[in-house]
Design a protein around this motif. Structure first.
Motif, PDB file in Angstrom:
ATOM      1  N   SER A 183       0.822  -1.218   0.000  1.00 40.41           N
ATOM      2  CA  SER A 183       0.000   0.000   0.000  1.00 40.41           C
ATOM      3  C   SER A 183       0.848   1.258   0.000  1.00 40.41           C
ATOM      4  CB  SER A 183      -0.934   0.006   1.216  1.00 40.41           C
ATOM      5  OG  SER A 183      -0.198   0.109   2.430  1.00 40.41           O
ATOM      6  N   HIS A 184       2.103   1.155   0.473  1.00 43.15           N
ATOM      7  CA  HIS A 184       2.979   2.325   0.574  1.00 43.15           C
ATOM      8  C   HIS A 184       4.390   1.997   0.086  1.00 43.15           C
ATOM      9  CE1 HIS A 184      -0.254   3.723   3.201  1.00 43.15           C
ATOM     10  NE2 HIS A 184       0.263   4.933   3.148  1.00 43.15           N
ATOM     11  N   LYS A 185       5.081   3.040  -0.343  1.00 40.71           N
ATOM     12  CA  LYS A 185       6.477   2.938  -0.746  1.00 40.71           C
ATOM     13  C   LYS A 185       7.284   4.060  -0.097  1.00 40.71           C
ATOM     14  CE  LYS A 185       5.577   0.775  -5.231  1.00 40.71           C
ATOM     15  NZ  LYS A 185       5.744   0.883  -6.701  1.00 40.71           N
ATOM     16  N   ILE A 186       8.601   3.853  -0.006  1.00 44.98           N
ATOM     17  CA  ILE A 186       9.491   4.845   0.611  1.00 44.98           C
ATOM     18  C   ILE A 186      10.341   5.516  -0.454  1.00 44.98           C
ATOM     19  CG2 ILE A 186      11.394   5.213   2.221  1.00 44.98           C
ATOM     20  CD1 ILE A 186      10.437   2.894   3.842  1.00 44.98           C
ATOM     21  N   LEU A 187      10.468   6.825  -0.333  1.00 44.90           N
ATOM     22  CA  LEU A 187      11.316   7.602  -1.217  1.00 44.90           C
ATOM     23  C   LEU A 187      12.159   8.554  -0.372  1.00 44.90           C
ATOM     24  CD1 LEU A 187      12.002   8.520  -4.177  1.00 44.90           C
ATOM     25  CD2 LEU A 187      10.190  10.221  -3.910  1.00 44.90           C
ATOM     26  N   GLN A 188      13.457   8.584  -0.630  1.00 41.88           N
ATOM     27  CA  GLN A 188      14.321   9.558   0.044  1.00 41.88           C
ATOM     28  C   GLN A 188      14.256  10.881  -0.707  1.00 41.88           C
ATOM     29  OE1 GLN A 188      18.964  10.053  -0.025  1.00 41.88           O
ATOM     30  NE2 GLN A 188      18.505   8.440   1.460  1.00 41.88           N
ATOM     31  N   TRP A 189      14.198  11.993   0.043  1.00 44.55           N
ATOM     32  CA  TRP A 189      14.286  13.297  -0.593  1.00 44.55           C
ATOM     33  C   TRP A 189      15.390  14.105   0.071  1.00 44.55           C
ATOM     34  CZ3 TRP A 189      12.782  18.126   1.686  1.00 44.55           C
ATOM     35  CH2 TRP A 189      12.164  18.041   2.932  1.00 44.55           C
ATOM     36  N   GLU A 190      15.709  15.250  -0.484  1.00 43.01           N
ATOM     37  CA  GLU A 190      16.856  16.034  -0.011  1.00 43.01           C
ATOM     38  C   GLU A 190      16.399  17.413   0.455  1.00 43.01           C
ATOM     39  OE1 GLU A 190      20.982  17.847  -1.899  1.00 43.01           O
ATOM     40  OE2 GLU A 190      20.244  15.892  -2.596  1.00 43.01           O
ATOM     41  N   THR A 191      16.819  17.781   1.653  1.00 44.00           N
ATOM     42  CA  THR A 191      16.423  19.075   2.208  1.00 44.00           C
ATOM     43  C   THR A 191      17.209  20.221   1.565  1.00 44.00           C
ATOM     44  OG1 THR A 191      18.078  19.114   3.969  1.00 44.00           O
ATOM     45  CG2 THR A 191      16.003  17.981   4.447  1.00 44.00           C
ATOM     46  N   ASP A 192      16.770  21.420   1.896  1.00 40.41           N
ATOM     47  CA  ASP A 192      17.538  22.609   1.545  1.00 40.41           C
ATOM     48  C   ASP A 192      18.652  22.793   2.577  1.00 40.41           C
ATOM     49  OD1 ASP A 192      15.645  23.773  -0.573  1.00 40.41           O
ATOM     50  OD2 ASP A 192      14.308  23.557   1.137  1.00 40.41           O
ATOM     51  N   LEU A 193      19.418  23.848   2.379  1.00 38.03           N
ATOM     52  CA  LEU A 193      20.292  24.354   3.427  1.00 38.03           C
ATOM     53  C   LEU A 193      19.586  25.605   3.968  1.00 38.03           C
ATOM     54  CD1 LEU A 193      23.089  24.288   4.854  1.00 38.03           C
ATOM     55  CD2 LEU A 193      23.881  25.857   3.109  1.00 38.03           C
ATOM     56  N   SER A 194      19.178  25.641   5.217  1.00 41.20           N
ATOM     57  CA  SER A 194      19.602  24.716   6.250  1.00 41.20           C
ATOM     58  C   SER A 194      18.577  23.598   6.471  1.00 41.20           C
ATOM     59  CB  SER A 194      19.860  25.493   7.528  1.00 41.20           C
ATOM     60  OG  SER A 194      18.840  25.458   8.443  1.00 41.20           O
ATOM     61  N   SER A 195      19.118  22.460   6.918  1.00 47.21           N
ATOM     62  CA  SER A 195      18.304  21.259   7.118  1.00 47.21           C
ATOM     63  C   SER A 195      17.714  21.271   8.518  1.00 47.21           C
ATOM     64  CB  SER A 195      19.180  20.023   6.914  1.00 47.21           C
ATOM     65  OG  SER A 195      20.362  20.109   7.691  1.00 47.21           O
ATOM     66  N   GLN A 196      16.723  22.109   8.742  1.00 47.79           N
ATOM     67  CA  GLN A 196      16.095  22.187  10.059  1.00 47.79           C
ATOM     68  C   GLN A 196      14.605  22.485   9.908  1.00 47.79           C
ATOM     69  OE1 GLN A 196      15.139  25.443  11.327  1.00 47.79           O
ATOM     70  NE2 GLN A 196      15.867  26.428   9.466  1.00 47.79           N
ATOM     71  N   THR A 197      13.869  22.318  11.007  1.00 52.58           N
ATOM     72  CA  THR A 197      12.414  22.309  10.963  1.00 52.58           C
ATOM     73  C   THR A 197      11.832  23.608  10.428  1.00 52.58           C
ATOM     74  OG1 THR A 197      12.361  20.764  12.822  1.00 52.58           O
ATOM     75  CG2 THR A 197      10.333  21.954  12.341  1.00 52.58           C
ATOM     76  N   GLY A 198      12.381  24.757  10.823  1.00 49.53           N
ATOM     77  CA  GLY A 198      11.823  26.018  10.373  1.00 49.53           C
ATOM     78  C   GLY A 198      11.789  26.124   8.858  1.00 49.53           C
ATOM     79  N   ALA A 199      12.946  25.938   8.221  1.00 49.61           N
ATOM     80  CA  ALA A 199      13.019  26.042   6.768  1.00 49.61           C
ATOM     81  C   ALA A 199      12.227  24.928   6.095  1.00 49.61           C
ATOM     82  CB  ALA A 199      14.475  26.012   6.321  1.00 49.61           C
ATOM     83  N   SER A 200      12.326  23.709   6.618  1.00 48.83           N
ATOM     84  CA  SER A 200      11.659  22.578   5.981  1.00 48.83           C
ATOM     85  C   SER A 200      10.143  22.698   6.058  1.00 48.83           C
ATOM     86  CB  SER A 200      12.123  21.266   6.618  1.00 48.83           C
ATOM     87  OG  SER A 200      13.449  20.973   6.252  1.00 48.83           O
ATOM     88  N   GLN A 201       9.607  23.024   7.245  1.00 50.52           N
ATOM     89  CA  GLN A 201       8.150  23.115   7.341  1.00 50.52           C
ATOM     90  C   GLN A 201       7.599  24.320   6.589  1.00 50.52           C
ATOM     91  OE1 GLN A 201       6.098  22.652  11.030  1.00 50.52           O
ATOM     92  NE2 GLN A 201       6.579  20.483  11.135  1.00 50.52           N
ATOM     93  N   ALA A 202       8.339  25.407   6.548  1.00 50.05           N
ATOM     94  CA  ALA A 202       7.895  26.541   5.738  1.00 50.05           C
ATOM     95  C   ALA A 202       7.796  26.129   4.277  1.00 50.05           C
ATOM     96  CB  ALA A 202       8.854  27.718   5.902  1.00 50.05           C
TER      97      ALA A 202
END
Length: 730
Positions: A183-202
């Protein structure tokens, strides 16, 4: 329910009944204010409490919900105690008063939790199915729909590689079952710089994380304002900056325990909305407080988590686990709040969202793993235990989905990973601030902030304490200023002479024809190293390090040094705009060479007025403007997209004068965080930039290369639109 299930349910009920009766009698010996004259009376009380709770508590909690919410659950203890007091008016042989009104409900919850755990019957979803079904139907009678909804569940800080490890070791059977069933599959993705919650969740929730270079940063154009992603007043401002009103949750969405709202109107424990109490209350709270012992049970689990943390410290000390860090007493509460309290509330409110069927999209963050991995390590048994408990939450949600009034799809993802390793200070005996202090004139005031206990809502706990410490420090500083010794003035005079000597040496080098090339800093290897010369001066003067580390406020400082994991940020506040490479070398000639020659620094990024952004390592330079490398590539080992990320960060308004990234040891897969954290994130290097997306197989994302949170947002948004448009066309 078949015959075997009936027998199991009856056996469970009987065991719980006997346990609660025995526990109630035990509490008569331990608690002042509670008196029960016989076992028969205790049995009658337990049975009556069970019946009244089953019949009346859902109604009582519904009409007292605002009181329960704004008392943060303490009201449930009082109501439970008053219920037992009410029973005592009609049942002879029992009296309850004073503190027992609060402690007895806690005691019953403790017994219930322990016995349920021993019998492996943590199936709270059965309570929702049986008791709350009719109340859920009241909420959702006008919301039945065949339109599918999507529940996004974020595991904060979990790298794809660690998830795979947890799946292989059997810590997450629910997720593993989804994958094995197809039912599900996994995919790796790549964060921006910086790799932290503020930038990622925004980026994920709003599709925009520009001008967010780190967890905290300085805004020169705004009078050198210090911004923090989790600031109670900063987070709302940051959301206004990144939001266009069309976020991931803009269409009938709900935000649960996130940093930003995704433009959802329905938000609980969403940091950007915490300052608005009118948005704190929502009917979704009902599904946490509708169980009479949910809050008391959560308190019991909080205490248990604190005991686990104490045991973890002893285990790591006894086994001499390396790397490890000292964890404060305050962290006991911070960890339990993140790992238990927020987890339980988040799951209960999502179950409410599923049952009512009102939300088309829900995004929720579970922060426990991230908090524990920071302090214990990314693959410590403590961290895997947190994932195991989290997997049970997913089982509850999956079970609730089966009884929902509309179909829901689950998407599990992380906003970033973490990279493990001993900290910069543990490795080299000096902090990034200390290193900078040694390389600039001593009369400059430095403000530094490497504290990480602000993450995950614990800022509410740490800030009052930090403010108190700051007040004491300021008082102490005033006393010191009033009694400066003559030797201190001599020291400053000698330091000024040393600085002047260095400046003259630099000017002579320029006059001799040394142009702007990499030879400037490479030639320093042939010369007396400035850092060694400073060490000799300090030794000669016998200046204790602590005597130079004077706590000052950010407003008073000339230089501000910040950190997000293994990403460092250096700002020179007296310069209105970002200092150029040439200006830094002219004013602080030893700073850049001293940084890049330190073995704990992987590279720095500065901007040249002539050549544009430069990435400088100890043996080479990367000219980002035209992708030209001189000497050895300083970005080797930091990922194929490292230059792309740095170019993007260089374009931000609030990029620091000097961006510093620690080493990355590829052989050990370790970084050296500038914060005192064993597991860290924020910069480049290792698994911190490699989170995961566990998505419905029907989405067909196998060939997608997702680089950056904004790209992930566009994919998730498009999948929601496809899902809903397909349903509407049926």
């Amino acid at each position: 329910m078949d015959k075997n299930q009936n027998i199991l349910w009856m056996g469970r009920t009987l065991v719980l009944l006997i346990s609660e009766v025995a526990g109630l009698m035990l509490m008569t010996w331990l608690l002042p204010g509670l008196s029960i004259n016989s076992w028969e009376t205790a049995l009658i009380v337990v049975v009556l409490v069970g019946i009244i709770n089953a019949i009346f508590w859902p109604i009582l909690s519904y009409y007292t919900l605002p009181f329960l919410v704004f008392t943060f659950g303490v009201g449930t203890l009082l109501l439970n105690g008053l219920l037992i007091w009410f029973i005592s008016l009609f049942v002879p042989g029992i009296t309850i008063k004073d503190s027992a009104l609060f402690l007895v409900p806690l005691g019953i919850a403790l017994i219930n939790t322990l016995v349920s755990g021993a019998l492996t019957i943590g199936d709270e979803a059965s309570y929702y199915r049986s008791v709350l079904r009719r109340y859920a139907e009241r909420f959702s009678k006008n919301n039945h729909s065949d339109k599918p909804g999507v529940i996004f569940l974020e595991i904060d800080g979990l790298a794809e590689a660690v998830l795979q490890n947890a799946l292989d070791k059997g810590y997450m059977p629910t997720l593993k079952g989804w994958i094995e069933k197809g039912s599900h599959k996994i995919l790796q993705w790549e964060t921006d710089l910086s790799s932290q919650t503020g930038a990622s969740q925004a980026g994920i929730l709003h599709g925009n994380n520009h001008d967010m270079p780190a967890f905290r940063w300085v805004e020169k154009e705004n009078d050198n304002k210090l911004r923090v992603s989790t600031g109670l007043f900063d987070a709302p401002l940051l959301e206004r900056r990144v939001s266009d009103g069309k976020g991931l949750l803009a269409i009938n969405g709900a935000s649960r325990s996130n940093l930003f709202s995704g433009d959802a109107l329905n938000a609980i424990f969403t940091y950007s909305k915490l300052s608005d109490l009118s948005k704190f209350y929502t009917k979704a709270w009902y599904f946490f407080y509708s169980n009479p012992y949910n809050f008391a049970r959560t308190i019991v689990l909080l205490v248990w988590d604190i005991l686990l943390e104490i045991a973890s410290r002893f285990r790591q000390w006894r086994k001499d686990v390396r790397p490890r860090m000292n964890r404060s007493i305050l962290y006991l509460v911070v960890r339990a709040t993140a790992n238990v309290f927020l987890r339980e509330i988040t799951t209960s409110t999502i179950i409410g969202d599923i049952f009512t069927g009102r939300a088309d999209a829900v995004y929720a963050t579970y922060v426990g793993y991230d908090e524990i991995a920071h302090h214990s390590g990314t693959k410590d048994s403590d961290a895997f235990y947190a994932l195991k408990q989290l997997d049970k939450q997913f089982l509850l949600l999956d079970d609730a989905r089966k009884s929902a009034s509309r179909p829901y799809h689950f998407v599990i993802l992380s906003d970033h990973g973490q990279s493990n390793g001993a900290t910069f200070k543990q490795r080299y005996g000096i902090s990034l601030e200390g290193l900078v202090r040694e390389l600039i004139p001593k009369d400059l005031k430095i403000y530094y902030e490497f504290d990480t206990n602000e993450d995950h809502f614990s800022q509410v706990i740490t800030y009052p304490i930090a403010d108190g410490k700051r007040w004491i420090s300021e008082k102490r500083e005033n006393a010191i200023k009033g009694s400066k010794e003559f030797t201190g003035n001599i020291k400053q005079s000698i330091e000024r002479q040393e600085t002047k000597w260095m400046k003259e040496k630099r000017e002579n080098a320029v006059k001799n024809g040394k142009e702007f090339t990499g030879n400037i800093w490479q030639s320093l290897d042939k010369d007396d190293k400035i850092s060694e010369r400073l060490e000799k001066f300090n030794e000669a003067l016998k200046i204790p390090v602590k005597a130079r580390e004077k706590p000052i406020t950010h407003k008073e400082a000339d230089v501000t040094v910040l950190a997000s994991g293994n990403l460092g940020l250096i700002y020179f506040k007296k310069w209105e705009n970002r200092m150029t490479f040439e200006e830094i070398n002219a004013v602080f000639p030893e700073l850049i060479p001293g940084l890049i020659q330190h073995e704990g620094i992987g590279f720095i990024m500065v901007r040249s007025s002539k050549e544009g952004p430069l990435v400088i390592g100890s043996k080479g330079i990367y000219y980002l403007k035209n992708d030209r490398i001189e000497g050895e590539n300083p970005l080797k080992g930091f990922g194929k997209n490292a230059a792309l990320h740095l170019k993007r960060t260089d374009s931000f308004k609030y990029v620091p004068d000097i961006l510093v990234n620690s080493l990355y040891d590829a052989q050990r897969n370790e970084v050296a965080a500038f914060e005192e954290l064993i597991g860290s994130h924020g910069g480049l290097g290792g698994e911190q930039s490699k989170p995961f997306l566990l998505y419905p197989s029907s989405w067909n994302l196998e060939k997608e290369e997702i680089i950056g949170a904004e790209k992930l947002h566009s994919i998730l948004k498009s999948k929601l639109n496809e899902l809903w448009s397909t349903t509407e066309n049926l």
